[in-house]
Structure formats: C-alpha cells, structure tokens
Design a protein around this motif. Structure first.
Motif, PDB file in Angstrom:
ATOM      1  N   ARG A 108      74.117  29.611 -25.240  1.00  0.00           N
ATOM      2  CA  ARG A 108      74.331  29.454 -23.721  1.00  0.00           C
ATOM      3  C   ARG A 108      73.763  30.991 -23.137  1.00  0.00           C
ATOM      4  NH1 ARG A 108      78.310  32.058 -19.764  1.00  0.00           N
ATOM      5  NH2 ARG A 108      78.973  33.406 -21.711  1.00  0.00           N
ATOM      6  N   LEU A 109      72.892  30.391 -22.132  1.00  0.00           N
ATOM      7  CA  LEU A 109      71.991  31.557 -21.605  1.00  0.00           C
ATOM      8  C   LEU A 109      72.688  32.089 -20.370  1.00  0.00           C
ATOM      9  CD1 LEU A 109      68.586  29.736 -20.887  1.00  0.00           C
ATOM     10  CD2 LEU A 109      69.406  31.317 -22.924  1.00  0.00           C
ATOM     11  N   ILE A 110      72.832  33.546 -20.490  1.00  0.00           N
ATOM     12  CA  ILE A 110      73.559  34.351 -19.223  1.00  0.00           C
ATOM     13  C   ILE A 110      72.741  35.371 -18.692  1.00  0.00           C
ATOM     14  CG2 ILE A 110      75.557  34.114 -20.634  1.00  0.00           C
ATOM     15  CD1 ILE A 110      75.379  37.097 -21.406  1.00  0.00           C
ATOM     16  N   VAL A 111      73.091  35.631 -17.314  1.00  0.00           N
ATOM     17  CA  VAL A 111      72.466  36.266 -16.328  1.00  0.00           C
ATOM     18  C   VAL A 111      72.895  37.606 -16.706  1.00  0.00           C
ATOM     19  CG1 VAL A 111      71.850  37.136 -14.120  1.00  0.00           C
ATOM     20  CG2 VAL A 111      71.786  34.492 -14.532  1.00  0.00           C
ATOM     21  N   VAL A 112      71.972  38.690 -16.929  1.00  0.00           N
ATOM     22  CA  VAL A 112      72.378  40.161 -17.479  1.00  0.00           C
ATOM     23  C   VAL A 112      71.627  41.112 -16.338  1.00  0.00           C
ATOM     24  CG1 VAL A 112      72.988  39.464 -19.797  1.00  0.00           C
ATOM     25  CG2 VAL A 112      70.645  40.145 -19.266  1.00  0.00           C
ATOM     26  N   ALA A 113      72.248  42.286 -16.231  1.00  0.00           N
ATOM     27  CA  ALA A 113      71.668  43.504 -15.392  1.00  0.00           C
ATOM     28  C   ALA A 113      72.098  44.666 -15.894  1.00  0.00           C
ATOM     29  CB  ALA A 113      72.142  43.073 -14.100  1.00  0.00           C
ATOM     30  N   LEU A 154      73.732  26.738 -18.096  1.00  0.00           N
ATOM     31  CA  LEU A 154      72.499  27.010 -18.805  1.00  0.00           C
ATOM     32  C   LEU A 154      72.913  26.983 -20.379  1.00  0.00           C
ATOM     33  CD1 LEU A 154      71.278  30.341 -17.074  1.00  0.00           C
ATOM     34  CD2 LEU A 154      70.326  28.274 -17.048  1.00  0.00           C
ATOM     35  N   GLY A 155      73.500  26.004 -20.820  1.00  0.00           N
ATOM     36  CA  GLY A 155      73.786  25.845 -22.062  1.00  0.00           C
ATOM     37  C   GLY A 155      72.526  24.878 -23.014  1.00  0.00           C
TER      38      GLY A 155
END
Length: 310
Positions: free
Chosen positions: A180-185, A281-282
């Motif tokens: 799974r893609l994830i948004v990171v900051a 976003l899998g």
C-alpha cells in the motif's frame, strides 16, 4: 525437423532398446549369469529374463544362450553388446554434461528487483535462501521496474521482482504479496494539522517529492491520480526510496511511498501519514521472469520463499 526426419526419430525410438535393457545386457556379458546380472541391476531374475526376451524380439535376433552353467552371449549378442557399450558410454557422457550444466546454473543466482522489494523484503529472503543453498552465489541488481524488465529480457538476471500495475511485456509472473502506498510528510508540515482529510485533487495539485518515472511507485500514483487532474510537476524526482525519505524528513515537501519503506520513520515520528479521502493506492508485488522460462534451481527456491509477502 522435417516430416522425414521426424519419421526416422519415431522409428528409432521403437527399434532401439532402451538404456535399461542395454545396461542389463552389459551386466550379463560382464558377470556371465543372468541371475547375477539381475541382482546387480536390482531386479528379479524373471524380470531380467523377460527384458532380455523382449529385447530379442525387438531386434529379431537371439542375444543370450541360457544353460544350467550360466548364460553366455550368442555371436549376435556379443556384437550387440559392443554397440550397447558405446550407446551407454554416450549416455553417461550426456548425463555428466547435463549435471555440469545444472551445477553451473545452481552455483549462482542473479536477482533484479525494484527498490522497495530490494531494500525491505529481499534481504530476509536471501538469508533464508543461503540456509538452503550455502553454495549458491547471489547477486542483486536494484533498480526501478522498467530496469528490472530490461535486465530479465537481456539475460542479465534469472529472476525479478516488480511493484507496478501489471507484468511488463515479454515477462511472465506471479503475485507474491500486497503493498500500500501512503502519503507522508514531515511533522512540521501544515497537512499534519488539518482538521479534514486531504482530497485526491489536492494531492494531485501539490508538487511532491517522488520516485522517477518507470518506478512501480510512480506508475501506481500516476494511474490513481489521472482522473483527478494528474500529478503536478514534482518538486524533486529521485531514484531511490532512501533519498526520497531523507528529502521529506528535511521538510522539503510531502511524498507518496510504500508503507513497507516508512514503518521505522512513522514509529519514530520522523514522518507522519496523511489520510487521503477517496483514494486507493494498493498494489501487487510480483515475481517475474522471461516468458516461457519458468524459474528453476535456486531461482525456483527463492520464489518459494516469497510466498506470503506483505
């Protein structure tokens, strides 16, 4: 092979005795007894007698004369035995060559993998493979999914791993896990203080720090945001996940990365996951190889170790 050549091959297969029968005949010549030859070959005497009779019918000549004192070859049997010896020697040479080829294949394994798999999954699999095959030398070529396909199709790798949306052209593959893609900051980024979830359109419109085109991560993200206006021009495009993480931690901009790649940073609060409403976003993780060339030897063993990947 033409029709005439094919006919010759088929007729030879029916007219020439198999190796087991020829080896039995050689044992009779060497030991002078059908019973002793049967024991040497690990079969019963009736089975040996039946096999000799079957070979005699196939060739149309008597090969062995049997008497209370033992068994001896007929003149035709002695001649056939000479020919049989050459056939068996050729078969032994063939077998030795085949073993050498297998040994050469099994002595090395060349793996090509896209960055996330290479950095976060393959090390554990390769340690497990070494326990199974301590004599196999393994080389790992890490790159994006496009580079993995190029190496496999060019013969520079025996097995590959990719993270894109589909199996690249010219390759076969199997799904070995999910990611799974994830948004990171960075924790100081304004997105971490939002009271509402980020929308897909907002993500698409924001210049991000991203992996380069051709990477599995970029393929998935491009496809997911295509209906939301497409990705804005990236702030930075970097060729490794480690470089992307470092840039995000330094507060340059957010990114979208594999959940596998940022676990440590999320736990330590160096990065924060940003929820996005209505965006999936899998992706599937795949093992791949050139079409029609199913993995064998150490490549097959490594493939077996990947079952149940995250």
């Amino acid at each position: 092979m033409g029709a005439e050549d094919e006919s010759v091959a088929v007729s030879l297969a029916h007219r020439v005795p198999d190796l087991g029968a020829l080896e039995l005949l050689l044992a009779v010549a060497r030991l002078g007894s059908l019973g002793r030859a049967a024991r040497a070959r690990g079969i019963s005497q009736p089975a040996a007698s039946s096999r000799i009779r079957s070979m005699e019918r196939q060739l149309g000549v008597a090969l062995v004369e049997r008497s209370p004192r033992g068994s001896r070859l007929t003149d035709a049997g002695a001649l056939v035995t000479d020919w049989a010896r050459r056939v068996v020697e050729a078969a032994e040479a063939f077998d030795a060559g085949a073993q050498a080829l297998r040994g050469r294949r099994d002595s090395r394994l060349r793996v090509a993998a896209s960055m996330t798999i290479a950095e976060y999954l393959l090390p554990g699999w390769l340690i497990a493979l070494r326990a199974q095959r301590p004599g196999t030398a393994v080389s790992l070529l890490a790159g994006n999914s496009s580079a993995v396909a190029e190496r496999l199709l060019g013969g520079a790798a025996d097995l590959g791993f990719v993270e894109g949306l589909e199996v690249p052209a010219g390759l076969d593959g199997t799904v070995i896990g999910q990611d799974r893609l994830i948004v990171v900051a960075a924790p100081s980024h304004p997105w971490t203080r939002r009271r509402t979830e980020l929308t897909a359109a907002e993500l698409a419109a924001t210049p991000l720090i991203l992996r380069e085109r051709g990477s599995g991560t970029r393929q998935v993200l491009d496809a997911a945001l295509a209906r939301h206006g497409g990705l804005a021009e990236p702030l930075l495009e970097l060729a490794s996940t480690t470089a992307v993480k470092a840039a995000v931690v330094s507060e340059a901009a957010p990114s979208v990365l594999s959940e596998l790649a940022v676990g440590e940073e999320l736990t330590a609060r160096r990065l924060v996951e940003i929820p996005v409403r209505g965006l999936r976003l899998g992706r599937e993780l795949r093992a791949v190889w050139p079409t029609g060339q199913r993995p064998a030897g150490p490549a097959r063993d490594l493939l077996g170790l990947t079952r149940g990947a995250p």
